[in-house]
Design an enzyme around this catalytic site. Structure first.
Site, short mmCIF file in Angstrom:
data_model
loop_
_atom_site.label_atom_id
_atom_site.label_comp_id
_atom_site.label_asym_id
_atom_site.label_seq_id
_atom_site.Cartn_x
_atom_site.Cartn_y
_atom_site.Cartn_z
N ASN A 4 0.69 -0.93 0.06
CA ASN A 4 -0.07 0.13 -0.02
C ASN A 4 0.87 1.39 -0.20
OD1 ASN A 4 0.68 -0.67 2.63
ND2 ASN A 4 -1.50 0.05 3.75
N LYS A 9 11.49 -8.29 1.74
CA LYS A 9 11.01 -9.59 0.35
C LYS A 9 9.91 -8.18 0.55
CE LYS A 9 7.14 -11.40 -0.01
NZ LYS A 9 6.42 -10.86 -0.76
N PRO A 10 9.76 -7.96 -0.74
CA PRO A 10 8.80 -6.82 -1.05
C PRO A 10 7.13 -7.16 -2.00
CG PRO A 10 9.72 -6.53 -2.77
CD PRO A 10 11.13 -7.41 -1.77
N SER A 46 -1.54 -8.00 6.85
CA SER A 46 -2.91 -8.56 6.90
C SER A 46 -2.81 -9.03 8.65
CB SER A 46 -3.32 -9.72 6.43
OG SER A 46 -2.74 -10.76 5.72
N GLU A 85 3.00 -4.92 11.94
CA GLU A 85 2.14 -3.54 12.16
C GLU A 85 0.99 -4.36 11.15
OE1 GLU A 85 1.97 -1.00 12.90
OE2 GLU A 85 4.47 -0.06 13.61
N GLY A 143 -3.81 -5.31 10.68
CA GLY A 143 -5.16 -4.47 9.51
C GLY A 143 -5.21 -2.83 11.42
N CYS A 185 -4.07 1.42 6.74
CA CYS A 185 -3.95 0.87 8.23
C CYS A 185 -4.85 1.89 8.54
CB CYS A 185 -2.85 -0.25 7.90
SG CYS A 185 -1.75 0.92 8.78
N GLU A 235 -11.93 -5.22 8.38
CA GLU A 235 -11.53 -4.38 7.53
C GLU A 235 -11.41 -4.22 6.05
OE1 GLU A 235 -6.95 -4.14 7.27
OE2 GLU A 235 -6.37 -2.57 7.72
P1 NAI Z 1 -0.60 -9.99 3.50
O1 NAI Z 1 -0.43 -9.71 4.60
O2 NAI Z 1 -1.35 -10.83 2.50
O3 NAI Z 1 0.96 -9.21 2.41
C1 NAI Z 1 1.30 -9.27 2.89
C2 NAI Z 1 3.19 -9.45 2.49
O4 NAI Z 1 3.07 -10.26 3.65
C3 NAI Z 1 3.80 -9.10 1.50
O5 NAI Z 1 4.70 -9.27 0.67
C4 NAI Z 1 3.33 -10.73 1.04
O6 NAI Z 1 3.66 -11.44 -0.28
C5 NAI Z 1 3.75 -11.52 1.86
N1 NAI Z 1 3.50 -13.02 2.82
C6 NAI Z 1 1.69 -13.58 2.42
N2 NAI Z 1 2.12 -14.67 2.72
C7 NAI Z 1 3.37 -14.87 3.21
C8 NAI Z 1 3.20 -16.06 4.71
N3 NAI Z 1 3.04 -16.52 4.75
N4 NAI Z 1 4.59 -15.52 4.92
C9 NAI Z 1 5.27 -14.69 4.91
N5 NAI Z 1 5.19 -13.46 4.08
C10 NAI Z 1 4.41 -13.93 3.05
O7 NAI Z 1 -1.57 -9.25 2.58
P2 NAI Z 1 -2.66 -9.12 1.28
O8 NAI Z 1 -3.01 -9.84 0.45
O9 NAI Z 1 -1.62 -8.43 0.46
O10 NAI Z 1 -3.84 -8.08 1.34
C11 NAI Z 1 -5.14 -8.45 2.40
C12 NAI Z 1 -5.16 -7.39 3.57
O11 NAI Z 1 -4.46 -7.08 4.04
C13 NAI Z 1 -5.66 -5.85 3.01
O12 NAI Z 1 -7.01 -6.24 1.67
C14 NAI Z 1 -5.47 -5.13 4.00
O13 NAI Z 1 -6.70 -5.57 4.85
C15 NAI Z 1 -4.96 -5.42 4.51
N6 NAI Z 1 -3.48 -4.74 4.80
C16 NAI Z 1 -2.94 -4.17 5.79
C17 NAI Z 1 -1.91 -3.39 5.43
C18 NAI Z 1 -1.73 -2.96 6.77
O14 NAI Z 1 -0.80 -2.03 6.20
N7 NAI Z 1 -1.50 -2.88 7.43
C19 NAI Z 1 -1.34 -3.61 4.03
C20 NAI Z 1 -1.86 -4.65 3.54
C21 NAI Z 1 -2.78 -5.11 3.44
MG MG Z 2 -2.67 -11.98 0.61
#
Ligand code: NAI
Ligand code: MG
Length: 486
Positions: free
Chosen positions: A156, A179-180, A233, A255, A257, A289, A386
């Site tokens: 984001n 890891k971006p 997430s 950090e 949601g 977030c 969220e």
């Molecule tokens: P996500 O939590 O799946 O992805 C964020 C990061 O984690 C990415 O780099 C992804 O590759 C990595 N990741 C995913 N699975 C992993 C695993 N098993 N082990 C290690 N790393 C892993 O979030 P996603 O799917 O992009 O978004 C889902 C929801 O999460 C969004 O709809 C939103 O509600 C929330 N979110 C919150 C954020 C915040 O700023 N706190 C930022 C992005 C998403």
């Molecule tokens: Mg995800």
């Protein structure tokens, strides 16, 4: 014109390499869904190489470990100069890969430079203490970098997330593997090139693009990684804490949601509160977030507020993020757009009143209309989960006591806000609301000097502020016997 894509490979030991598997993945422009570039897809094998490089760079005799703390800060300030030099390019690249409207990228990047300088300034202020214990003992503490850190970023706000994690870890003297997010690898790679140009020794910063279950998971399970810092997430945050406990007890900063309450009291100045509340949830398409995603409005002003909120949403200019006239761009990808539209459908089905928006715009790119729901109830899905989209949910309340309890009735606790002209109301609210940041008569303002993080399932630990560096340090107590008699 589209910005030039200079880096698409894995960055290890200050060199660009292909994935061991030879695999690549496409990265997209969310404006039209077109492929921008093919990026090397790192996996376990590449994470192993990156962690080995970071471990070598962390050896007690390495250039990085022996550098004077002040010089470490100077190197990071040199990096800030380079980010400043390339500001225009980095803004364009962020907007291209992420869909952030260009006006937002342009206000963000100068703040990124300030953030680097603030965090860099912590490098030479890491100090231990001396403690008077016993008559013949001399005791002191050393604060030392924790080791190799795995930094897992969301899509984001990619540049800001890279900076706040990487520069804090480096200020502490750690080495890192980043890891971006799979959606937005490009600015992380561009920043890695600038860190090398600033003169960071090989292996101090390594960047491995790839997917969560592949590269991300490998990093969180690696026995040579001492700490993980993650933004994303709650679901993945919980997986990371499990992985951290599974083998070598990694330190973890999370950090996650939010479902942040913003409260508008009867005595609020609506000319200020209406736009803040709207921008609190529409900025960056709601993909923040700390978005003000539960808007509580007191009964007496409720109808007037809702009318003005709808007018504000209708006036938003949605369009190509590269166009400086656009106030709202696309959601990051098709999956997230569908998720947002799914929540909107749920809102309608569960009886919330849809007053404007609610639909996808066009059929190219991932645009969603600015959407306002009124008469939202606490137990509706849109009030609990969220959404991460441009969806304002307005709830009515009567008393301060009631709204504090309702605001806290969630597993999240990232941010909260209140608009009121009564100081007692504001201070009572900030005392009792469960959130890592509370805004009074404003919203969203953050600064590198202020700690940032969440209560409850919104996370563990804090980033930014003087204390941020502590999360990357170990404390060692050293106790020396002095001769009994001189
Ligand atoms: P996500 O939590 O799946 O992805 C964020 C990061 O984690 C990415 O780099 C992804 O590759 C990595 N990741 C995913 N699975 C992993 C695993 N098993 N082990 C290690 N790393 C892993 O979030 P996603 O799917 O992009 O978004 C889902 C929801 O999460 C969004 O709809 C939103 O509600 C929330 N979110 C919150 C954020 C915040 O700023 N706190 C930022 C992005 C998403
Ligand atoms: Mg995800």
């Amino acid at each position: 014109m589209a910005p030039e894509i200079k880096y698409t490979k894995i960055f290890i030991d200050n060199k660009w390499v292909d994935a061991k598997s030879g695999k690549t993945f496409d990265t997209y422009d969310p404006h039209d869904g077109s492929v921008i570039a093919k990026v090397a897809e790192g996996d376990q094998a590449d994470i192993n190489l990156a962690v080995s490089a970071a471990k070598r760079a962390f050896h007690r005799n390495s250039e990085w470990r022996l550098i004077d703390a002040q010089d470490r800060g100077k190197l990071l300030n040199k990096f800030a100069d380079l980010v400043h030099r390339d500001e225009e390019y980095l803004c364009a690249l962020e907007t291209y890969n992420n869909g952030a409207v260009i006006t937002m990228s342009r206000t963000f990047i100068p703040r990124v430079v300030d953030t680097i300088r603030y965090l860099a300034s912590l490098a030479d202020k890491i100090q231990g203490d001396t403690m008077p214990i016993g008559g013949d003992l001399f005791s002191y503490t050393l604060k030392q970098p924790v080791g190799v850190c795995g930094l897992i970023l969301p899509w984001n706000v990619p540049i800001l997330m890279f900076i706040s994690k990487v520069i804090t870890a480096l200020a502490a003297g750690c080495t890192v593997v980043v890891k971006p997010a799979e959606q937005t690898p490009l600015t992380a790679l561009a920043l890695a090139a600038l860190l090398a140009e600033a003169g960071l020794p090989p292996g101090v910063v390594n960047v491995v693009p790839g997917f969560g279950p592949g590269a991300g998971s490998a990093l969180t399970h690696h026995p040579d990684v001492a700490k993980i810092s993650f933004t994303g997430s709650v679901e993945v945050g919980k997986l990371i804490q499990q992985a951290a406990g599974a083998n070598n007890l990694k330190r973890v900063t999370l950090e996650l949601g939010g479902k942040s309450p913003l409260v508008i009291m009867n005595d609020a100045n609506l000319d200020i509160a209406v736009p803040y509340a709207a921008l609190g949830v529409f900025t960056h398409q709601g993909q923040i977030c700390i978005a003000a995603s539960r808007l509580f409005v007191q009964a007496e002003i409720y109808d007037e507020f809702v009318k003005r909120a709808v007018a504000f949403a209708k006036a938003r200019v949605v369009g190509d993020p590269k166009d400086p006239k656009s106030q709202q761009g696309p959601q990051i990808d098709e999956e997230m757009m569908k998720k947002v539209l799914g929540y909107i459908e749920k809102g309608k089905q569960e009886g919330a009143k849809l007053l404007t928006g609610g639909k996808r715009i066009g059929n190219q790119g991932f645009y969603v209309e600015p959407t306002v729901f009124a008469d939202v109830k606490d137990d509706m899905t849109i009030a609990k989960e969220e959404i991460f989209g441009p969806v304002q949910s307005i709830l009515k309340f009567d008393t301060l006591e009631e709204v504090i309890d309702r605001a806290n009735d969630t597993n999240y606790g990232l941010a909260a806000g209140i608009f009121t002209t009564n100081i007692d109301t504001a201070l009572q609210f900030s005392k009792h609301v469960e959130a890592g940041v509370v805004w009074i008569n404003t919203y969203f303002s953050t600064s590198p000097q202020m700690p940032f993080g969440g209560f409850k399932e919104s996370g563990l630990g804090r980033e930014n502020g003087m204390m941020s560096v502590e999360a990357y340090l170990e404390v060692k107590s050293v106790i020396t016997a002095l001769p009994k008699k001189l």
